[in-house]
Design an enzyme around this catalytic site. Structure first.
Site, mmCIF file in Angstrom:
data_model
loop_
_atom_site.group_PDB
_atom_site.id
_atom_site.type_symbol
_atom_site.label_atom_id
_atom_site.label_comp_id
_atom_site.label_asym_id
_atom_site.label_seq_id
_atom_site.Cartn_x
_atom_site.Cartn_y
_atom_site.Cartn_z
ATOM 1 N N ASP A 156 36.320 32.942 36.819
ATOM 2 C CA ASP A 156 35.564 32.652 35.604
ATOM 3 C C ASP A 156 34.159 32.314 36.087
ATOM 4 O O ASP A 156 33.922 31.251 36.656
ATOM 5 C CB ASP A 156 36.195 31.472 34.850
ATOM 6 C CG ASP A 156 35.376 31.059 33.617
ATOM 7 O OD1 ASP A 156 34.285 31.630 33.395
ATOM 8 O OD2 ASP A 156 35.835 30.167 32.878
ATOM 9 N N LYS A 182 25.360 31.992 28.775
ATOM 10 C CA LYS A 182 24.761 31.085 29.751
ATOM 11 C C LYS A 182 23.705 31.794 30.601
ATOM 12 O O LYS A 182 22.572 31.386 30.597
ATOM 13 C CB LYS A 182 25.825 30.424 30.602
ATOM 14 C CG LYS A 182 26.471 29.271 29.834
ATOM 15 C CD LYS A 182 27.949 29.169 29.930
ATOM 16 C CE LYS A 182 28.500 28.209 28.881
ATOM 17 N NZ LYS A 182 29.944 28.323 28.751
ATOM 18 N N TRP A 189 37.363 23.816 31.631
ATOM 19 C CA TRP A 189 37.581 25.257 31.435
ATOM 20 C C TRP A 189 38.764 25.747 32.248
ATOM 21 O O TRP A 189 39.575 26.523 31.750
ATOM 22 C CB TRP A 189 36.316 26.051 31.753
ATOM 23 C CG TRP A 189 35.169 25.659 30.863
ATOM 24 C CD1 TRP A 189 33.959 25.134 31.258
ATOM 25 C CD2 TRP A 189 35.112 25.727 29.429
ATOM 26 N NE1 TRP A 189 33.169 24.880 30.165
ATOM 27 C CE2 TRP A 189 33.843 25.227 29.032
ATOM 28 C CE3 TRP A 189 36.003 26.156 28.446
ATOM 29 C CZ2 TRP A 189 33.452 25.157 27.685
ATOM 30 C CZ3 TRP A 189 35.611 26.082 27.105
ATOM 31 C CH2 TRP A 189 34.361 25.600 26.747
HETATM 32 C C1 LIG Z 1 31.231 28.066 28.400
HETATM 33 C C2 LIG Z 1 32.342 28.354 29.310
HETATM 34 C C3 LIG Z 1 33.573 28.880 28.849
HETATM 35 C C4 LIG Z 1 33.866 29.103 27.386
HETATM 36 O O1 LIG Z 1 33.148 30.159 26.880
HETATM 37 P P1 LIG Z 1 33.346 30.648 25.375
HETATM 38 O O2 LIG Z 1 32.455 31.829 25.333
HETATM 39 O O3 LIG Z 1 32.914 29.532 24.480
HETATM 40 O O4 LIG Z 1 34.770 30.990 25.168
HETATM 41 C C5 LIG Z 1 34.538 29.153 29.792
HETATM 42 N N1 LIG Z 1 34.346 28.936 31.098
HETATM 43 C C6 LIG Z 1 33.188 28.427 31.575
HETATM 44 C C7 LIG Z 1 33.017 28.207 33.041
HETATM 45 C C8 LIG Z 1 32.157 28.116 30.691
HETATM 46 O O5 LIG Z 1 31.004 27.604 31.166
#
Ligand SMILES: *Cc1c(COP(=O)(O)O)cnc(C)c1O
Length: 360
Positions: free
Chosen positions: A172, A196, A102
């Protein structure tokens, strides 16, 4: 059929009371005679939903008044572009720590808009640790400094936030938001996909300090400009109405559990139980560096990977599903977000014990 023990990394298990409440309100929300899905986003009832969702989130996360909370679409992946488009405006420079797939994607996207320095990376060892940071290597006039607080795929997390001085820290937080206390004031901007720890896919929450708004790069599309969303209370266009409503139910549930500190204590215990078993196992071993291990995503393997497939098959047959590791790492991964109970983790450990006894 019975519900399974779902260890999916995302979209993932939601608290059962949330699903039941959504079911109860599905056809007729609050005596409106319609579903939340069928409501105008500008109706009185829907306005009450989005306002209370934001309020609950602010309360749970202790968001200071000088930060906006936005409910956007496009996932965390759109933020990989929105962050540089909105923040890379002064010196067109940003620092990134590369701790996994990511972060890597975020770096690639930001590199399209300015000069990106990767100040540290753990790519050399398949991202199984958090690299040590040397503040002397940070860019003093960077527009921001980006980290991925929890690395969903590799099961690592920052135990300590980097001290970036006057440079804006961006996080993030997709896979550990609301799993433990974070001091929002340490960040200029936080973003997290909902699927999540907060709800269903389709919503991305952005927390942004007000002084960072209004300086987007000149060619930024209006939908990618935070200011447009902030000025319009996340209603610059039709927001993901039902997804936001599910977030509201999850926040209400989390508040009933006692809030972030209470869930953090449970999360720490869940991770402890699972790691303790893995650390003492003759068959299983963890793949992330001990000191950097995540409390949300626990990757592990069987000895030499020999029994990984067998384990996954037997686990699924016993109702423990979605334990397969990310396609880039192989092995197993148990994602144990807020909605996963300590009891469920104990059941998994019991199953792993049985499997181990049968195979050594
Ligand atoms: C799942 C995830 C993403 C991507 O998320 P999307 O909603 O599919 O764009 C980005 N960063 C982290 C840390 C993630 O766990």
């Amino acid at each position: 059929m019975e519900r399974v023990y779902n260890f999916s990394a995302g979209p993932c298990a939601l608290p059962e009371p949330v699903l039941l409440k959504a079911q109860k309100e599905l056809l007729n929300y609050n005596n409106t005679g319609m579903s939340v899905m069928e409501m105008s986003h500008r109706s009185k009832d829907y306005m009450a939903i989005i306002e209370s969702t934001e309020q609950l989130f602010r309360e749970l996360m202790q968001v200071p008044d000088n930060y906006k909370v936005l409910f956007l679409q496009g996932g965390a992946s759109s933020q990989f572009a929105m962050v540089p488009l909105n923040l890379m405006s002064r010196n067109k420079k940003a620092d990134y720590v590369n701790t996994g797939v990511w972060s890597d994607k975020a770096i690639k996207e930001a590199s399209r808009y300015g000069s990106v320095k990767v100040v540290a990376s753990s790519k050399d060892q398949t991202f199984n640790y958090i690299p040590k940071l040397d503040p002397a290597s940070f860019t003093p006039d960077a527009d921001y400094f980006h980290i991925t607080t929890n690395n969903t795929i590799y099961g690592t997390r920052f135990n300590e936030l980097p001290d970036t001085g006057s440079v804006t820290l961006v996080g993030d937080m997709s896979s550990d938001i609301l799993s433990k206390y974070y001091d929002v004031r340490k960040f200029g901007l936080i973003y997290a996909g909902a699927q999540k720890n907060m709800g269903a896919a389709g919503v991305c929450v952005v927390v942004v300090r007000e002084d960072l708004l209004g300086n987007a790069l000149e060619f930024t599309p209006s939908m990618m400009n935070y200011k447009n969303h902030a000025d319009n209370g996340s209603m610059f266009n039709t927001p993901p109405t039902y997804g936001i409503y599910i977030c509201k139910l999850v926040y209400e549930w989390l508040k009933e559990q006692g809030g972030v500190d209470a869930i953090a204590a449970i999360n720490i215990e869940k991770a402890r139980v699972l790691y303790e078993f893995i650390d003492n196992s003759s068959l299983f071993s963890g793949t992330a560096a001990t000191e950097d291990r995540s409390i949300m995503n626990v990757p592990f393997i069987t000895k030499d990977h020999a029994l990984d497939d067998q384990f996954l098959k037997d686990a699924a047959a016993s109702g423990f599903v979605n334990l397969k590791g990310h396609r880039t790492t192989g092995g197993m991964r148990a994602s144990i977000y807020n909605a996963t109970s300590l009891e469920t983790v104990q059941k998994l450990v019991d199953f792993m014990k049985q499997f181990e006894q049968a195979h050594v």
